[in-house]
Design a protein around this motif. Structure first.
Motif, PDB file in Angstrom:
ATOM      1  N   HIS A 131       3.042  78.612  53.004  1.00  0.00           N
ATOM      2  CA  HIS A 131       2.652  77.658  52.041  1.00  0.00           C
ATOM      3  C   HIS A 131       1.804  78.491  50.880  1.00  0.00           C
ATOM      4  CE1 HIS A 131       2.484  75.510  55.495  1.00  0.00           C
ATOM      5  NE2 HIS A 131       2.944  74.425  54.862  1.00  0.00           N
ATOM      6  N   PRO A 132       2.220  78.245  49.538  1.00  0.00           N
ATOM      7  CA  PRO A 132       1.747  79.010  48.466  1.00  0.00           C
ATOM      8  C   PRO A 132       0.149  78.316  47.848  1.00  0.00           C
ATOM      9  CG  PRO A 132       3.136  77.263  47.644  1.00  0.00           C
ATOM     10  CD  PRO A 132       3.067  76.991  49.223  1.00  0.00           C
ATOM     11  N   ASP A 133      -0.331  79.158  47.069  1.00  0.00           N
ATOM     12  CA  ASP A 133      -1.684  78.848  46.273  1.00  0.00           C
ATOM     13  C   ASP A 133      -1.025  78.268  44.995  1.00  0.00           C
ATOM     14  OD1 ASP A 133      -2.894  79.345  48.507  1.00  0.00           O
ATOM     15  OD2 ASP A 133      -3.879  81.216  47.356  1.00  0.00           O
ATOM     16  N   ILE A 134      -1.224  76.946  44.571  1.00  0.00           N
ATOM     17  CA  ILE A 134      -0.891  76.495  43.330  1.00  0.00           C
ATOM     18  C   ILE A 134      -1.890  76.060  42.440  1.00  0.00           C
ATOM     19  CG2 ILE A 134       0.873  74.822  42.603  1.00  0.00           C
ATOM     20  CD1 ILE A 134       1.648  74.442  45.221  1.00  0.00           C
ATOM     21  N   ASP A 135      -2.052  76.331  41.150  1.00  0.00           N
ATOM     22  CA  ASP A 135      -2.661  75.670  40.194  1.00  0.00           C
ATOM     23  C   ASP A 135      -1.640  74.977  39.192  1.00  0.00           C
ATOM     24  OD1 ASP A 135      -5.385  76.423  38.544  1.00  0.00           O
ATOM     25  OD2 ASP A 135      -3.773  76.271  37.354  1.00  0.00           O
ATOM     26  N   ILE A 136      -2.245  73.867  38.993  1.00  0.00           N
ATOM     27  CA  ILE A 136      -1.247  73.004  37.970  1.00  0.00           C
ATOM     28  C   ILE A 136      -2.049  72.553  36.855  1.00  0.00           C
ATOM     29  CG2 ILE A 136      -0.229  70.793  37.863  1.00  0.00           C
ATOM     30  CD1 ILE A 136      -0.188  70.727  40.940  1.00  0.00           C
ATOM     31  N   ARG A 137      -1.668  72.966  35.475  1.00  0.00           N
ATOM     32  CA  ARG A 137      -2.297  72.614  34.338  1.00  0.00           C
ATOM     33  C   ARG A 137      -1.186  72.223  33.137  1.00  0.00           C
ATOM     34  NH1 ARG A 137      -7.257  76.805  33.909  1.00  0.00           N
ATOM     35  NH2 ARG A 137      -7.430  77.016  36.171  1.00  0.00           N
ATOM     36  N   TRP A 138      -1.146  70.833  33.142  1.00  0.00           N
ATOM     37  CA  TRP A 138      -0.031  70.078  32.316  1.00  0.00           C
ATOM     38  C   TRP A 138       1.265  70.827  32.787  1.00  0.00           C
ATOM     39  CZ3 TRP A 138       1.039  71.084  26.560  1.00  0.00           C
ATOM     40  CH2 TRP A 138       1.772  70.187  26.079  1.00  0.00           C
ATOM     41  N   ARG A 139       1.992  71.489  31.855  1.00  0.00           N
ATOM     42  CA  ARG A 139       3.339  71.788  32.244  1.00  0.00           C
ATOM     43  C   ARG A 139       3.412  73.180  33.097  1.00  0.00           C
ATOM     44  NH1 ARG A 139       6.736  73.393  28.236  1.00  0.00           N
ATOM     45  NH2 ARG A 139       5.247  74.162  26.890  1.00  0.00           N
ATOM     46  N   THR A 140       2.342  73.923  33.033  1.00  0.00           N
ATOM     47  CA  THR A 140       2.022  75.489  33.607  1.00  0.00           C
ATOM     48  C   THR A 140       1.674  75.059  35.000  1.00  0.00           C
ATOM     49  OG1 THR A 140       1.740  76.082  31.503  1.00  0.00           O
ATOM     50  CG2 THR A 140       1.238  77.478  33.449  1.00  0.00           C
ATOM     51  N   THR A 141       2.521  75.866  36.128  1.00  0.00           N
ATOM     52  CA  THR A 141       1.924  75.864  37.279  1.00  0.00           C
ATOM     53  C   THR A 141       1.962  77.357  37.684  1.00  0.00           C
ATOM     54  OG1 THR A 141       4.321  75.457  38.158  1.00  0.00           O
ATOM     55  CG2 THR A 141       3.002  73.691  38.176  1.00  0.00           C
ATOM     56  N   SER A 142       0.876  77.743  38.350  1.00  0.00           N
ATOM     57  CA  SER A 142       0.716  79.192  38.593  1.00  0.00           C
ATOM     58  C   SER A 142       0.757  79.345  40.276  1.00  0.00           C
ATOM     59  CB  SER A 142      -0.773  79.665  38.103  1.00  0.00           C
ATOM     60  OG  SER A 142      -0.728  79.351  36.536  1.00  0.00           O
ATOM     61  N   TRP A 143       1.416  80.474  40.622  1.00  0.00           N
ATOM     62  CA  TRP A 143       1.626  80.388  41.857  1.00  0.00           C
ATOM     63  C   TRP A 143       1.210  81.819  42.583  1.00  0.00           C
ATOM     64  CZ3 TRP A 143       4.697  76.276  44.188  1.00  0.00           C
ATOM     65  CH2 TRP A 143       5.106  75.479  43.080  1.00  0.00           C
ATOM     66  N   LEU A 144       0.590  81.926  43.804  1.00  0.00           N
ATOM     67  CA  LEU A 144      -0.050  83.054  44.486  1.00  0.00           C
ATOM     68  C   LEU A 144       0.671  82.944  45.878  1.00  0.00           C
ATOM     69  CD1 LEU A 144      -3.000  84.859  44.081  1.00  0.00           C
ATOM     70  CD2 LEU A 144      -2.277  84.207  46.215  1.00  0.00           C
ATOM     71  N   LEU A 145       1.269  83.963  46.493  1.00  0.00           N
ATOM     72  CA  LEU A 145       1.875  83.976  47.446  1.00  0.00           C
ATOM     73  C   LEU A 145       1.338  85.170  48.332  1.00  0.00           C
ATOM     74  CD1 LEU A 145       5.630  83.428  46.646  1.00  0.00           C
ATOM     75  CD2 LEU A 145       3.892  81.786  46.986  1.00  0.00           C
ATOM     76  N   THR A 146       0.968  84.897  49.479  1.00  0.00           N
ATOM     77  CA  THR A 146       0.507  86.084  50.415  1.00  0.00           C
ATOM     78  C   THR A 146       0.538  85.565  51.786  1.00  0.00           C
ATOM     79  OG1 THR A 146      -1.182  87.715  50.769  1.00  0.00           O
ATOM     80  CG2 THR A 146      -2.022  85.555  50.399  1.00  0.00           C
ATOM     81  N   THR A 147       0.648  86.439  52.693  1.00  0.00           N
ATOM     82  CA  THR A 147       0.757  85.886  54.039  1.00  0.00           C
ATOM     83  C   THR A 147      -0.632  86.126  54.775  1.00  0.00           C
ATOM     84  OG1 THR A 147       3.082  86.563  54.433  1.00  0.00           O
ATOM     85  CG2 THR A 147       1.857  86.125  56.386  1.00  0.00           C
ATOM     86  N   HIS A 148      -1.364  85.139  54.760  1.00  0.00           N
ATOM     87  CA  HIS A 148      -2.678  85.237  55.366  1.00  0.00           C
ATOM     88  C   HIS A 148      -2.977  85.492  56.684  1.00  0.00           C
ATOM     89  CE1 HIS A 148      -3.665  82.677  51.805  1.00  0.00           C
ATOM     90  NE2 HIS A 148      -3.096  81.999  52.250  1.00  0.00           N
ATOM     91  N   ASP A 149      -1.982  85.209  57.642  1.00  0.00           N
ATOM     92  CA  ASP A 149      -2.040  85.523  59.042  1.00  0.00           C
ATOM     93  C   ASP A 149      -1.641  87.342  59.011  1.00  0.00           C
ATOM     94  OD1 ASP A 149      -0.051  83.114  60.484  1.00  0.00           O
ATOM     95  OD2 ASP A 149      -2.325  83.207  59.741  1.00  0.00           O
ATOM     96  N   ALA A 150      -1.086  88.080  57.986  1.00  0.00           N
ATOM     97  CA  ALA A 150      -0.770  89.372  58.231  1.00  0.00           C
ATOM     98  C   ALA A 150      -1.803  90.119  57.381  1.00  0.00           C
ATOM     99  CB  ALA A 150       0.778  89.612  57.735  1.00  0.00           C
ATOM    100  N   GLY A 151      -2.542  89.491  56.255  1.00  0.00           N
ATOM    101  CA  GLY A 151      -3.319  90.221  55.451  1.00  0.00           C
ATOM    102  C   GLY A 151      -2.815  90.972  54.391  1.00  0.00           C
TER     103      GLY A 151
END
Ligand code: H2B
Length: 102
Positions: free
Chosen positions: A56-76
């Motif tokens: 699952h991604p971390d997502i920030d939603i601001r009007w038309r702009t979405t910001s995505w952050l991907l990392t594997t928490h289990d693996a660090g």
């Protein structure tokens, strides 16, 4: 699938992911959608993919702009799951007429 990737593996695969960049232990990108409903449709499409992947991604939603952050928490850090999810986010963005900029 969830071993940490080497720096070379990440940089090599990032070449196939225009609009994405590495920030430490994460991949990040911003997606500009044509309008707010399209931004939400992208988030909705990715939600199904992420659930299917159990990644699952971390997502920030601001009007038309979405910001995505991907990392594997289990693996660090970054794993192939993050690369795969980035491709799926990019595909969902294209499908809904959005553009990527890191
Ligand atoms: C038990 C653990 O939460 C699950 O295996 C999944 C859920 N979604 C996840 N998403 C992300 N980004 N990283 C994880 O390590 C992760 N783990």
């Amino acid at each position: 699938m969830s071993r940490l990737l080497s720096d070379d593996e990440v940089s090599t695969q990032l070449r196939e992911l225009p609009g994405w960049r590495r920030e430490g232990d994460a991949l990040v990108a911003t997606v500009e959608a044509p309008d707010f409903p399209a931004a939400i449709r992208i988030v909705d499409a990715v939600a199904d993919e992420a659930e299917q992947m159990n990644h699952h991604p971390d997502i920030d939603i601001r009007w038309r702009t979405t910001s995505w952050l991907l990392t594997t928490h289990d693996a660090g850090g970054l794993t192939q799951l993050d690369i795969e999810l980035a491709h799926r986010i990019s595909a969902a963005a294209r499908t809904h007429g959005a553009t990527l900029g890191a």
